[in-house]
Design an enzyme around this catalytic site. Structure first.
Site, mmCIF file in Angstrom:
data_model
loop_
_atom_site.group_PDB
_atom_site.id
_atom_site.type_symbol
_atom_site.label_atom_id
_atom_site.label_comp_id
_atom_site.label_asym_id
_atom_site.label_seq_id
_atom_site.Cartn_x
_atom_site.Cartn_y
_atom_site.Cartn_z
ATOM 1 N N GLY A 12 0.820 -1.204 0.000
ATOM 2 C CA GLY A 12 0.000 0.000 0.000
ATOM 3 C C GLY A 12 0.855 1.255 0.000
ATOM 4 O O GLY A 12 1.857 1.332 0.706
ATOM 5 N N ARG A 73 0.494 -5.278 -5.506
ATOM 6 C CA ARG A 73 0.480 -6.505 -4.718
ATOM 7 C C ARG A 73 0.966 -7.636 -5.625
ATOM 8 O O ARG A 73 0.564 -7.744 -6.777
ATOM 9 C CB ARG A 73 -0.938 -6.819 -4.237
ATOM 10 C CG ARG A 73 -1.615 -5.673 -3.479
ATOM 11 C CD ARG A 73 -1.054 -5.476 -2.096
ATOM 12 N NE ARG A 73 -1.805 -4.469 -1.338
ATOM 13 C CZ ARG A 73 -1.467 -4.045 -0.134
ATOM 14 N NH1 ARG A 73 -0.386 -4.536 0.454
ATOM 15 N NH2 ARG A 73 -2.193 -3.132 0.484
ATOM 16 N N ASP A 104 4.863 -4.502 6.166
ATOM 17 C CA ASP A 104 5.370 -5.795 6.619
ATOM 18 C C ASP A 104 5.440 -6.828 5.499
ATOM 19 O O ASP A 104 6.342 -7.661 5.468
ATOM 20 C CB ASP A 104 4.563 -6.319 7.806
ATOM 21 C CG ASP A 104 3.069 -6.376 7.539
ATOM 22 O OD1 ASP A 104 2.634 -6.027 6.428
ATOM 23 O OD2 ASP A 104 2.329 -6.779 8.454
ATOM 24 N N THR A 126 4.362 2.911 5.493
ATOM 25 C CA THR A 126 2.958 2.518 5.628
ATOM 26 C C THR A 126 2.261 3.479 6.581
ATOM 27 O O THR A 126 2.863 3.911 7.573
ATOM 28 C CB THR A 126 2.809 1.080 6.156
ATOM 29 O OG1 THR A 126 1.432 0.826 6.501
ATOM 30 C CG2 THR A 126 3.647 0.839 7.404
ATOM 31 N N ASP A 128 -0.083 2.603 8.473
ATOM 32 C CA ASP A 128 -0.608 1.815 9.589
ATOM 33 C C ASP A 128 0.253 1.889 10.852
ATOM 34 O O ASP A 128 -0.224 1.562 11.942
ATOM 35 C CB ASP A 128 -0.760 0.349 9.175
ATOM 36 C CG ASP A 128 -1.748 0.154 8.043
ATOM 37 O OD1 ASP A 128 -2.670 0.983 7.918
ATOM 38 O OD2 ASP A 128 -1.601 -0.819 7.271
ATOM 39 N N ASP A 130 2.566 -0.093 11.797
ATOM 40 C CA ASP A 130 2.540 -1.435 12.384
ATOM 41 C C ASP A 130 3.830 -2.218 12.147
ATOM 42 O O ASP A 130 3.832 -3.452 12.232
ATOM 43 C CB ASP A 130 1.347 -2.226 11.830
ATOM 44 C CG ASP A 130 1.401 -2.400 10.316
ATOM 45 O OD1 ASP A 130 2.245 -1.755 9.661
ATOM 46 O OD2 ASP A 130 0.594 -3.189 9.781
ATOM 47 N N ARG A 172 -5.297 -1.648 9.677
ATOM 48 C CA ARG A 172 -5.339 -3.114 9.672
ATOM 49 C C ARG A 172 -5.514 -3.628 11.098
ATOM 50 O O ARG A 172 -6.553 -3.441 11.691
ATOM 51 C CB ARG A 172 -4.094 -3.698 8.993
ATOM 52 C CG ARG A 172 -4.046 -3.462 7.509
ATOM 53 C CD ARG A 172 -3.204 -4.482 6.813
ATOM 54 N NE ARG A 172 -1.856 -4.546 7.372
ATOM 55 C CZ ARG A 172 -1.005 -5.502 7.093
ATOM 56 N NH1 ARG A 172 -1.340 -6.491 6.282
ATOM 57 N NH2 ARG A 172 0.198 -5.508 7.621
#
Length: 320
Positions: A12, A73, A104, A126, A128, A130, A172
Protein backbone atom coordinates in the site's frame (compact mmCIF):
# COMPACT_ATOMS: atom_id res chain seq x y z
CA UNK A 1 32.03 -3.37 -3.17
CA UNK A 2 28.65 -1.87 -4.04
CA UNK A 3 28.52 0.18 -7.24
CA UNK A 4 24.86 0.07 -8.21
CA UNK A 5 21.66 -0.25 -6.17
CA UNK A 6 17.99 -0.75 -6.92
CA UNK A 7 15.06 0.89 -5.16
CA UNK A 8 11.39 -0.09 -5.15
CA UNK A 9 8.16 0.68 -3.34
CA UNK A 10 5.81 -2.15 -2.48
CA UNK A 11 2.41 -2.77 -0.91
CA UNK A 12 0.00 0.00 0.00
CA UNK A 13 1.26 3.46 -0.86
CA UNK A 14 2.03 5.97 1.87
CA UNK A 15 2.72 9.72 1.80
CA UNK A 16 6.48 10.22 1.97
CA UNK A 17 7.45 7.29 -0.25
CA UNK A 18 8.59 9.71 -2.95
CA UNK A 19 10.65 11.59 -0.37
CA UNK A 20 12.24 8.28 0.67
CA UNK A 21 13.07 7.41 -2.95
CA UNK A 22 14.58 10.88 -3.32
CA UNK A 23 16.64 10.37 -0.17
CA UNK A 24 17.95 7.05 -1.45
CA UNK A 25 18.69 8.33 -4.96
CA UNK A 26 20.44 11.57 -4.09
CA UNK A 27 22.45 10.07 -1.24
CA UNK A 28 23.56 7.20 -3.47
CA UNK A 29 24.56 9.54 -6.29
CA UNK A 30 26.47 11.74 -3.84
CA UNK A 31 28.46 8.64 -2.86
CA UNK A 32 29.19 7.78 -6.49
CA UNK A 33 26.69 4.93 -6.82
CA UNK A 34 24.33 4.29 -9.71
CA UNK A 35 20.62 3.85 -8.97
CA UNK A 36 17.97 1.85 -10.80
CA UNK A 37 14.32 2.49 -10.03
CA UNK A 38 12.07 -0.57 -10.20
CA UNK A 39 8.49 -0.05 -11.31
CA UNK A 40 5.52 -1.54 -9.42
CA UNK A 41 7.38 -3.23 -6.60
CA UNK A 42 8.22 -6.91 -6.69
CA UNK A 43 6.03 -7.39 -9.75
CA UNK A 44 8.23 -5.01 -11.74
CA UNK A 45 11.32 -6.68 -10.32
CA UNK A 46 10.10 -10.05 -11.58
CA UNK A 47 9.15 -8.58 -14.96
CA UNK A 48 12.47 -6.70 -15.22
CA UNK A 49 10.91 -3.24 -15.56
CA UNK A 50 13.54 -0.79 -14.39
CA UNK A 51 14.83 2.69 -15.19
CA UNK A 52 18.08 4.52 -14.48
CA UNK A 53 17.54 7.36 -12.00
CA UNK A 54 19.51 10.58 -11.70
CA UNK A 55 19.17 13.68 -9.53
CA UNK A 56 16.61 15.17 -11.87
CA UNK A 57 14.47 12.01 -11.77
CA UNK A 58 13.51 12.91 -8.21
CA UNK A 59 13.23 16.68 -8.62
CA UNK A 60 9.99 18.12 -7.21
CA UNK A 61 9.17 14.76 -5.61
CA UNK A 62 9.61 15.54 -1.92
CA UNK A 63 6.17 17.15 -1.70
CA UNK A 64 4.27 14.61 -3.79
CA UNK A 65 2.09 11.90 -2.28
CA UNK A 66 1.98 8.35 -3.59
CA UNK A 67 4.98 6.80 -5.32
CA UNK A 68 6.14 7.71 -8.79
CA UNK A 69 7.69 4.26 -9.18
CA UNK A 70 4.29 2.68 -8.60
CA UNK A 71 3.36 -0.19 -6.33
CA UNK A 72 1.55 -3.49 -6.72
CA UNK A 73 0.48 -6.51 -4.72
CA UNK A 74 2.38 -9.57 -5.91
CA UNK A 75 1.68 -12.57 -3.65
CA UNK A 76 3.41 -14.85 -6.15
CA UNK A 77 6.70 -13.48 -4.80
CA UNK A 78 6.38 -16.06 -2.03
CA UNK A 79 7.42 -18.64 -4.65
CA UNK A 80 11.18 -19.25 -4.51
CA UNK A 81 11.32 -19.77 -8.28
CA UNK A 82 9.76 -16.33 -8.80
CA UNK A 83 12.32 -14.80 -6.45
CA UNK A 84 15.13 -16.57 -8.29
CA UNK A 85 14.04 -14.84 -11.51
CA UNK A 86 13.97 -11.51 -9.64
CA UNK A 87 17.53 -12.01 -8.36
CA UNK A 88 18.68 -12.97 -11.85
CA UNK A 89 17.17 -9.73 -13.18
CA UNK A 90 19.01 -7.74 -10.52
CA UNK A 91 22.33 -9.41 -11.30
CA UNK A 92 21.80 -9.01 -15.05
CA UNK A 93 21.46 -5.26 -14.48
CA UNK A 94 24.60 -5.19 -12.34
CA UNK A 95 22.64 -4.27 -9.21
CA UNK A 96 24.49 -5.16 -6.02
CA UNK A 97 21.86 -4.32 -3.37
CA UNK A 98 18.20 -3.40 -3.06
CA UNK A 99 16.35 -0.82 -0.97
CA UNK A 100 12.71 -1.78 -0.33
CA UNK A 101 10.21 0.81 0.90
CA UNK A 102 6.94 -0.60 2.23
CA UNK A 103 5.07 -2.40 4.98
CA UNK A 104 5.37 -5.79 6.62
CA UNK A 105 4.57 -7.70 3.41
CA UNK A 106 7.33 -5.79 1.64
CA UNK A 107 9.68 -6.65 4.49
CA UNK A 108 8.83 -10.33 4.05
CA UNK A 109 9.91 -10.12 0.41
CA UNK A 110 13.15 -8.39 1.40
CA UNK A 111 13.75 -11.03 4.06
CA UNK A 112 13.30 -13.84 1.53
CA UNK A 113 15.73 -12.20 -0.88
CA UNK A 114 18.19 -11.79 1.99
CA UNK A 115 17.86 -15.48 2.83
CA UNK A 116 18.72 -16.24 -0.81
CA UNK A 117 21.91 -14.20 -0.49
CA UNK A 118 20.89 -10.86 -1.98
CA UNK A 119 21.50 -7.85 0.32
CA UNK A 120 18.43 -5.72 1.05
CA UNK A 121 17.63 -2.74 3.26
CA UNK A 122 14.00 -2.21 4.32
CA UNK A 123 12.48 1.22 4.99
CA UNK A 124 9.12 1.33 6.82
CA UNK A 125 6.57 2.96 4.51
CA UNK A 126 2.96 2.52 5.63
CA UNK A 127 0.27 4.67 7.22
CA UNK A 128 -0.61 1.81 9.59
CA UNK A 129 2.45 2.32 11.85
CA UNK A 130 2.54 -1.43 12.38
CA UNK A 131 6.19 -2.19 11.58
CA UNK A 132 8.45 -3.76 14.19
CA UNK A 133 11.65 -2.01 15.17
CA UNK A 134 10.49 1.57 14.69
CA UNK A 135 8.44 4.05 16.67
CA UNK A 136 6.94 5.57 13.53
CA UNK A 137 6.61 4.71 9.87
CA UNK A 138 6.83 6.92 6.81
CA UNK A 139 3.32 8.20 6.09
CA UNK A 140 1.82 7.80 9.55
CA UNK A 141 1.78 11.47 10.50
CA UNK A 142 0.38 12.59 7.15
CA UNK A 143 -2.43 10.05 7.44
CA UNK A 144 -3.03 11.23 11.00
CA UNK A 145 -3.41 14.80 9.76
CA UNK A 146 -5.90 13.63 7.12
CA UNK A 147 -7.96 11.65 9.64
CA UNK A 148 -8.04 14.46 12.19
CA UNK A 149 -9.18 16.93 9.54
CA UNK A 150 -12.02 14.56 8.63
CA UNK A 151 -12.98 14.15 12.31
CA UNK A 152 -12.99 17.92 12.76
CA UNK A 153 -15.41 18.27 9.86
CA UNK A 154 -17.61 15.47 11.16
CA UNK A 155 -17.70 17.12 14.57
CA UNK A 156 -19.09 20.28 12.96
CA UNK A 157 -22.04 18.45 11.45
CA UNK A 158 -22.51 16.03 14.36
CA UNK A 159 -22.79 18.88 16.84
CA UNK A 160 -25.23 20.72 14.57
CA UNK A 161 -27.57 17.72 14.45
CA UNK A 162 -26.85 16.25 17.91
CA UNK A 163 -25.72 13.10 16.14
CA UNK A 164 -23.36 10.25 16.97
CA UNK A 165 -20.71 9.59 14.31
CA UNK A 166 -18.80 6.33 13.94
CA UNK A 167 -15.55 6.86 12.02
CA UNK A 168 -13.66 3.89 10.59
CA UNK A 169 -9.90 4.47 10.44
CA UNK A 170 -7.26 2.42 8.61
CA UNK A 171 -4.54 0.54 10.45
CA UNK A 172 -5.34 -3.11 9.67
CA UNK A 173 -4.61 -4.83 12.99
CA UNK A 174 -2.80 -1.92 14.64
CA UNK A 175 -4.69 0.78 16.52
CA UNK A 176 -2.00 3.49 16.51
CA UNK A 177 -3.62 5.65 13.82
CA UNK A 178 -7.03 5.35 15.48
CA UNK A 179 -5.65 6.15 18.93
CA UNK A 180 -3.66 9.14 17.76
CA UNK A 181 -6.62 10.47 15.78
CA UNK A 182 -8.95 9.96 18.75
CA UNK A 183 -6.70 12.03 21.01
CA UNK A 184 -5.97 14.76 18.46
CA UNK A 185 -9.57 14.85 17.24
CA UNK A 186 -11.12 14.85 20.70
CA UNK A 187 -13.14 11.69 20.04
CA UNK A 188 -15.43 10.66 22.85
CA UNK A 189 -14.83 6.94 22.33
CA UNK A 190 -12.12 4.82 20.71
CA UNK A 191 -12.12 1.15 19.68
CA UNK A 192 -8.86 -0.57 18.69
CA UNK A 193 -7.96 -4.19 17.88
CA UNK A 194 -5.49 -4.52 20.76
CA UNK A 195 -8.33 -4.28 23.30
CA UNK A 196 -11.34 -6.59 23.52
CA UNK A 197 -14.42 -4.90 22.11
CA UNK A 198 -18.05 -5.25 23.18
CA UNK A 199 -20.87 -3.38 21.42
CA UNK A 200 -22.87 -3.46 24.63
CA UNK A 201 -20.07 -1.90 26.68
CA UNK A 202 -19.64 0.82 24.07
CA UNK A 203 -23.36 1.60 24.12
CA UNK A 204 -23.34 1.77 27.91
CA UNK A 205 -20.48 4.28 27.77
CA UNK A 206 -22.38 6.35 25.21
CA UNK A 207 -25.53 6.26 27.35
CA UNK A 208 -23.51 7.40 30.36
CA UNK A 209 -22.26 10.34 28.32
CA UNK A 210 -25.79 11.23 27.25
CA UNK A 211 -26.94 11.07 30.88
CA UNK A 212 -24.26 13.64 31.71
CA UNK A 213 -25.65 15.97 29.07
CA UNK A 214 -23.54 15.00 26.07
CA UNK A 215 -25.40 16.11 22.93
CA UNK A 216 -23.18 14.49 20.29
CA UNK A 217 -20.26 12.07 20.12
CA UNK A 218 -17.64 10.65 17.79
CA UNK A 219 -16.53 7.04 17.98
CA UNK A 220 -13.19 6.23 16.29
CA UNK A 221 -12.77 2.56 15.39
CA UNK A 222 -10.04 0.66 13.55
CA UNK A 223 -11.00 -1.10 10.32
CA UNK A 224 -11.79 -4.85 10.24
CA UNK A 225 -13.20 -4.89 13.77
CA UNK A 226 -16.84 -4.94 12.73
CA UNK A 227 -19.28 -3.68 10.13
CA UNK A 228 -19.47 0.00 11.07
CA UNK A 229 -22.86 0.49 9.42
CA UNK A 230 -24.29 -2.31 11.56
CA UNK A 231 -22.60 -0.83 14.62
CA UNK A 232 -24.14 2.58 13.87
CA UNK A 233 -27.60 1.02 13.54
CA UNK A 234 -27.11 -0.81 16.84
CA UNK A 235 -26.03 2.37 18.64
CA UNK A 236 -28.99 4.31 17.24
CA UNK A 237 -31.43 1.58 18.24
CA UNK A 238 -30.06 1.31 21.78
CA UNK A 239 -29.60 5.03 22.48
CA UNK A 240 -32.35 6.62 20.43
CA UNK A 241 -29.80 9.05 18.99
CA UNK A 242 -29.30 9.41 15.23
CA UNK A 243 -26.04 7.64 14.39
CA UNK A 244 -24.12 7.58 11.12
CA UNK A 245 -21.03 5.65 10.02
CA UNK A 246 -18.25 7.14 7.91
CA UNK A 247 -15.55 5.00 6.28
CA UNK A 248 -12.62 7.27 5.46
CA UNK A 249 -11.05 4.67 3.17
CA UNK A 250 -8.19 5.34 0.80
CA UNK A 251 -8.30 9.11 1.21
CA UNK A 252 -6.07 8.41 4.23
CA UNK A 253 -3.25 7.24 1.95
CA UNK A 254 -3.15 10.28 -0.29
CA UNK A 255 -1.97 13.85 -0.06
CA UNK A 256 1.25 15.78 0.21
CA UNK A 257 3.37 14.45 3.10
CA UNK A 258 3.60 16.62 6.19
CA UNK A 259 7.06 18.00 7.07
CA UNK A 260 7.80 15.29 9.65
CA UNK A 261 7.22 12.52 7.11
CA UNK A 262 9.40 14.32 4.56
CA UNK A 263 12.21 14.61 7.09
CA UNK A 264 11.83 11.04 8.34
CA UNK A 265 11.77 9.63 4.80
CA UNK A 266 14.78 11.69 3.74
CA UNK A 267 16.80 10.65 6.79
CA UNK A 268 15.91 7.00 6.39
CA UNK A 269 16.73 7.02 2.68
CA UNK A 270 20.15 8.53 3.31
CA UNK A 271 20.74 6.14 6.23
CA UNK A 272 20.00 3.13 4.00
CA UNK A 273 22.88 4.16 1.75
CA UNK A 274 25.16 4.64 4.76
CA UNK A 275 24.37 1.09 5.86
CA UNK A 276 25.04 -0.41 2.45
CA UNK A 277 28.37 1.41 2.13
CA UNK A 278 29.30 0.17 5.61
CA UNK A 279 28.80 -3.39 4.40
CA UNK A 280 25.40 -4.07 5.92
CA UNK A 281 22.72 -6.08 4.16
CA UNK A 282 19.58 -7.77 5.37
CA UNK A 283 18.71 -4.86 7.65
CA UNK A 284 15.59 -2.82 8.31
CA UNK A 285 15.70 0.82 9.32
CA UNK A 286 13.72 2.39 12.14
CA UNK A 287 13.55 5.44 14.34
CA UNK A 288 13.51 4.97 18.11
CA UNK A 289 13.63 7.87 20.56
CA UNK A 290 14.31 10.12 17.55
CA UNK A 291 17.48 8.18 16.68
CA UNK A 292 17.87 6.19 13.47
CA UNK A 293 18.49 2.51 14.15
CA UNK A 294 18.80 -0.69 12.15
CA UNK A 295 17.92 -4.29 12.92
CA UNK A 296 18.51 -7.65 11.33
CA UNK A 297 15.47 -7.97 9.09
CA UNK A 298 15.00 -11.69 9.77
CA UNK A 299 15.19 -11.20 13.54
CA UNK A 300 12.86 -8.20 13.34
CA UNK A 301 10.18 -10.13 11.45
CA UNK A 302 10.44 -13.41 13.33
CA UNK A 303 11.30 -12.39 16.89
CA UNK A 304 10.69 -8.72 17.67
CA UNK A 305 7.51 -7.63 19.40
CA UNK A 306 5.76 -4.37 18.67
CA UNK A 307 4.54 -2.75 21.92
CA UNK A 308 0.99 -1.48 22.12
CA UNK A 309 0.71 2.19 23.00
CA UNK A 310 -1.34 1.56 26.12
CA UNK A 311 -0.46 4.97 27.55
CA UNK A 312 -2.12 6.56 24.51
CA UNK A 313 -5.29 4.61 25.23
CA UNK A 314 -5.20 5.62 28.89
CA UNK A 315 -4.84 9.24 27.83
CA UNK A 316 -7.74 8.99 25.37
CA UNK A 317 -10.02 7.50 28.03
CA UNK A 318 -9.16 10.22 30.55
CA UNK A 319 -10.23 12.80 28.00
CA UNK A 320 -13.59 11.26 27.09
Amino acid sequence: MIKKIGVLTSGGDAPGMNAAIRGVVRSALTEGLEVMGIYDGYLGLYEDRMVQLDRYSVSDMINRGGTFLGSARFPEFRDENIRAVAIENLKKRGIDALVVIGGDGSYMGAMRLTEMGFPCIGLPGTIDNDIKGTDYTIGFFTALSTVVEAIDRLRDTSSSHQRISVVEVMGRYCGDLTLAAAIAGGCEFVVVPEVEFSREDLVNEIKAGIAKGKKHAIVAITEHMCDVDELAHFIEKETGRETRATVLGHIQRGGSPVPYDRILASRMGAYAIDLLLAGYGGRCVGIQNEQLVHHDIIDAIENMKRPFKGDWLDCAKKLY
